[in-house]
Enzyme design. Structure first.
Site, PDB file in Angstrom:
ATOM      1  N   ALA A 262       3.840   6.685  -3.184  1.00 55.81           N
ATOM      2  CA  ALA A 262       2.318   6.001  -2.091  1.00 55.81           C
ATOM      3  C   ALA A 262       3.057   4.331  -2.536  1.00 55.81           C
ATOM      4  O   ALA A 262       2.970   3.860  -3.428  1.00 55.81           O
ATOM      5  CB  ALA A 262       0.800   6.230  -2.317  1.00 55.81           C
TER       6      ALA A 262
ATOM      7  N   GLY B  74       2.378  -1.628  -0.170  1.00 51.74           N
ATOM      8  CA  GLY B  74       2.493  -2.851   0.080  1.00 51.74           C
ATOM      9  C   GLY B  74       2.601  -3.967  -0.128  1.00 51.74           C
ATOM     10  O   GLY B  74       2.766  -4.715  -0.192  1.00 51.74           O
TER      11      GLY B  74
ATOM     12  N   LEU C  19      -0.209   4.134   3.931  1.00 52.16           N
ATOM     13  CA  LEU C  19      -1.624   5.368   3.795  1.00 52.16           C
ATOM     14  C   LEU C  19      -2.608   4.402   4.697  1.00 52.16           C
ATOM     15  O   LEU C  19      -2.779   3.401   4.462  1.00 52.16           O
ATOM     16  CB  LEU C  19      -2.475   5.343   2.637  1.00 52.16           C
ATOM     17  CG  LEU C  19      -1.339   6.917   1.971  1.00 52.16           C
ATOM     18  CD1 LEU C  19      -2.966   7.129   0.520  1.00 52.16           C
ATOM     19  CD2 LEU C  19      -0.950   8.215   2.467  1.00 52.16           C
TER      20      LEU C  19
ATOM     21  N   CYS D 159     -11.812   6.939  -3.519  1.00 49.85           N
ATOM     22  CA  CYS D 159     -10.480   7.342  -2.497  1.00 49.85           C
ATOM     23  C   CYS D 159      -9.006   8.342  -4.332  1.00 49.85           C
ATOM     24  O   CYS D 159      -9.453   8.833  -3.403  1.00 49.85           O
ATOM     25  CB  CYS D 159      -9.924   5.619  -2.332  1.00 49.85           C
ATOM     26  SG  CYS D 159      -8.353   5.651  -2.129  1.00 49.85           S
TER      27      CYS D 159
ATOM     28  N   GLY E 222       1.591   3.594  -7.693  1.00 52.15           N
ATOM     29  CA  GLY E 222       1.387   2.496  -8.949  1.00 52.15           C
ATOM     30  C   GLY E 222       0.812   1.169 -10.176  1.00 52.15           C
ATOM     31  O   GLY E 222       0.372   0.642 -10.384  1.00 52.15           O
TER      32      GLY E 222
ATOM     33  N   CYS F 252     -11.254  -2.743  -0.858  1.00 58.97           N
ATOM     34  CA  CYS F 252      -9.847  -3.035   0.494  1.00 58.97           C
ATOM     35  C   CYS F 252     -10.952  -2.971   1.940  1.00 58.97           C
ATOM     36  O   CYS F 252     -10.331  -3.132   2.343  1.00 58.97           O
ATOM     37  CB  CYS F 252      -9.291  -1.974   0.188  1.00 58.97           C
ATOM     38  SG  CYS F 252      -9.909   0.078   0.685  1.00 58.97           S
TER      39      CYS F 252
END
Length: 362
Positions: free
Chosen positions: A6, A9, A32, A101, A125, A198
Site C-alpha cells: 500500500a 505517496g 488507495l 480506517c 509503512g 486526511c
C-alpha cells in the site's frame, strides 16, 4: 511471497515497498483513492490522498521497478470512516478515524481483496514490529522509534490480519528511513509527513463538521454552562465543535471566579449543553470500553498499561475483561479522556488489543 504494498505517496510506504521487493518478495504497489473529489495538490503536511500523492506513489513504484495500480475505495471509505466520524461527533463522542480506517479499509477491504487475488500479505509503512510468540501467534510490538510508533492506531488488528501483514520499517528510526529513501533515488525522501485527519485537509475539524452536519438536529446551537454554578457562560453553534478536555476556542464571555481557564467537561448533544469547569475535574481514574478487538489471546485480567491517544503517554493500568466489557483502572489519573476514543492495551511493548471508551469515572 506475493506482497501487495500500500503506497500512500509518502516516504514511509515507498521505502516499505522497496524493502519488501529487496527481500525477494513479488511486490505489486497500489495507491488507495479514498477521496471522492481528490485535490490536485497537498497543502504542506496537511491531508493526503491527493492527485499529487497518487503521482508520487506511481513514480516511487517506477523507481523500485514494481507494477502499480490505483484502487478506488472512496465509497467504502466514506461510508465506514467519514460517516462514522460525523455520526460520532454528532453523538457527542470523539472518534479516531485512523483506527477506523485501519480496521475497515487498509486491513479489511484491502486485505480481503488482496487475499482473493492470490496475494499472501499486505505491506505498509506503519511503524510497528511483528514477532512470532512462544505460542506461535503473531505479536505486534511498538516500533524501535517510539517517537514515530504507530502501534496505537493498529491496535484494532486481529490475529488473522496480523498474520497477513508486513511492517518493514518497525526496526528503523525515521531519520534513517529518509536517508535510505534518498540513497534509493526516491523523490519523496524529503516530502513532509501528513498530519491531522486526511479528509480534513486544512486541519479545521470544527469547521469541516459544521459544513457537513449543518443544522442537523440536535446539534445546532446550545448553552455553555459552568459546572460549579450552573450558570450559562456562553453560547455555541453546535456540540460537534467540542471535545472533552478542550480549552481553546470556547468563546466564554466571563472568566471563572478564580481566574483559571475552563475546560470542556461534558457534552450533551440532545440538549446541546456543553459543560465547562476547572482542569482538576477532568481527572479520570477508571474507564469502561466496549467493542474490543484483540490481537491474539483474550486476557481476563492484565496488569499492564493503556494508551488513550495516538500520541499520548503510556499509563500503568489494570485491565479486566468480561465478554464485550473492558474495564480499566488507571494507577494514576488521566486528563481529558472522552467517550469514543480508543483505549489500546499493552503488555510491555506488545499490543494486546483495544476497546472503544464508552464511559469514564472521575
Amino acid at each position: 511471497m506475493k506482497v501487495l504494498a500500500a503506497m500512500s505517496g509518502g516516504v514511509d510506504s515507498a521505502v516499505a515497498a522497496a524493502r519488501a521487493a529487496e527481500a525477494g518478495h513479488d511486490v505489486t504497489g497500489i495507491h488507495l483513492a479514498l477521496s471522492r473529489n481528490p485535490a490536485s495538490y497537498r497543502s504542506g503536511a496537511r491531508g493526503c490522498c491527493t492527485i499529487e500523492d497518487s503521482n508520487d506513489a506511481r513514480r516511487a513504484a517506477d523507481v523500485i521497478g514494481i507494477p502499480f495500480y490505483v484502487w478506488d475505495l472512496s465509497e467504502r471509505f466514506h461510508e465506514d470512516v467519514v460517516e462514522d466520524f460525523m455520526d460520532e461527533y454528532a453523538a457527542g463522542r470523539t472518534p479516531n478515524p485512523c483506527l477506523r480506517c485501519n480496521e475497515k479499509i487498509k486491513f479489511a477491504a484491502v486485505l480481503d481483496r488482496a487475499l482473493a487475488l492470490g496475494f499472501d500479505a499486505v505491506a505498509t509503512g506503519h511503524y510497528a514490529q511483528l514477532r512470532t510468540g512462544a505460542d506461535g501467534l503473531i505479536e505486534m510490538h511498538r516500533a524501535v522509534d517510539h517517537g514515530k510508533d504507530q502501534s496505537y492506531v493498529l491496535g484494532v488488528l486481529d490475529q488473522q490480519q496480523l498474520a497477513h501483514s508486513l511492517f518493514p520499517l518497525g526496526d528503523t528510526p525515521k531519520s534513517e528511513v529518509r536517508e535510505e529513501a534518498a540513497r534509493r533515488g526516491l523523490l519523496v525522501a524529503d516530502k513532509p509527513d501528513s498530519h491531522d485527519i486526511c479528509f480534513v485537509a486544512d486541519g479545521d475539524n470544527a469547521g469541516w463538521l459544521r459544513e457537513k452536519l449543518g443544522d442537523r438536529a440536535p446539534n445546532h446551537g446550545g448553552a455553555i454552562v459552568d459546572e460549579a454554578t450552573g450558570q450559562e457562560v456562553g453560547r455555541h453553534d453546535g456540540t460537534y465543535g467540542f471535545t472533552i478536555g478542550q480549552r481553546k476556542g470556547l468563546r466564554i464571555g466571563r472568566p471563572a471566579p478564580d481566574g483559571k481557564p475552563r475546560f470542556v467537561l461534558d457534552i450533551e448533544p440532545v440538549s446541546g449543553t456543553v459543560t465547562v469547569g476547572p482542569r482538576e475535574r477532568l481527572a479520570v481514574h477508571r474507564l469502561s470500553g466496549t467493542k474490543p478487538r484483540w490481537c491474539g489471546t483474550v486476557p481476563s485480567v492484565l496488569h499492564g498499561s493503556v494508551q488513550l491517544r495516538a500520541h499520548g503517554e503510556e499509563l500503568p493500568a489494570t485491565v479486566t475483561v468480561a465478554g464485550e466489557q473492558v474495564d480499566v483502572e488507571l494507577h494514576a489519573p488521566a486528563y481529558g479522556i472522552a467517550p469514543g476514543q480508543a483505549a489500546v492495551v499493552y503488555d510491555g511493548t506488545r499490543v494486546v488489543g483495544s476497546a472503544t471508551i464508552v464511559s469514564t469515572v472521575r
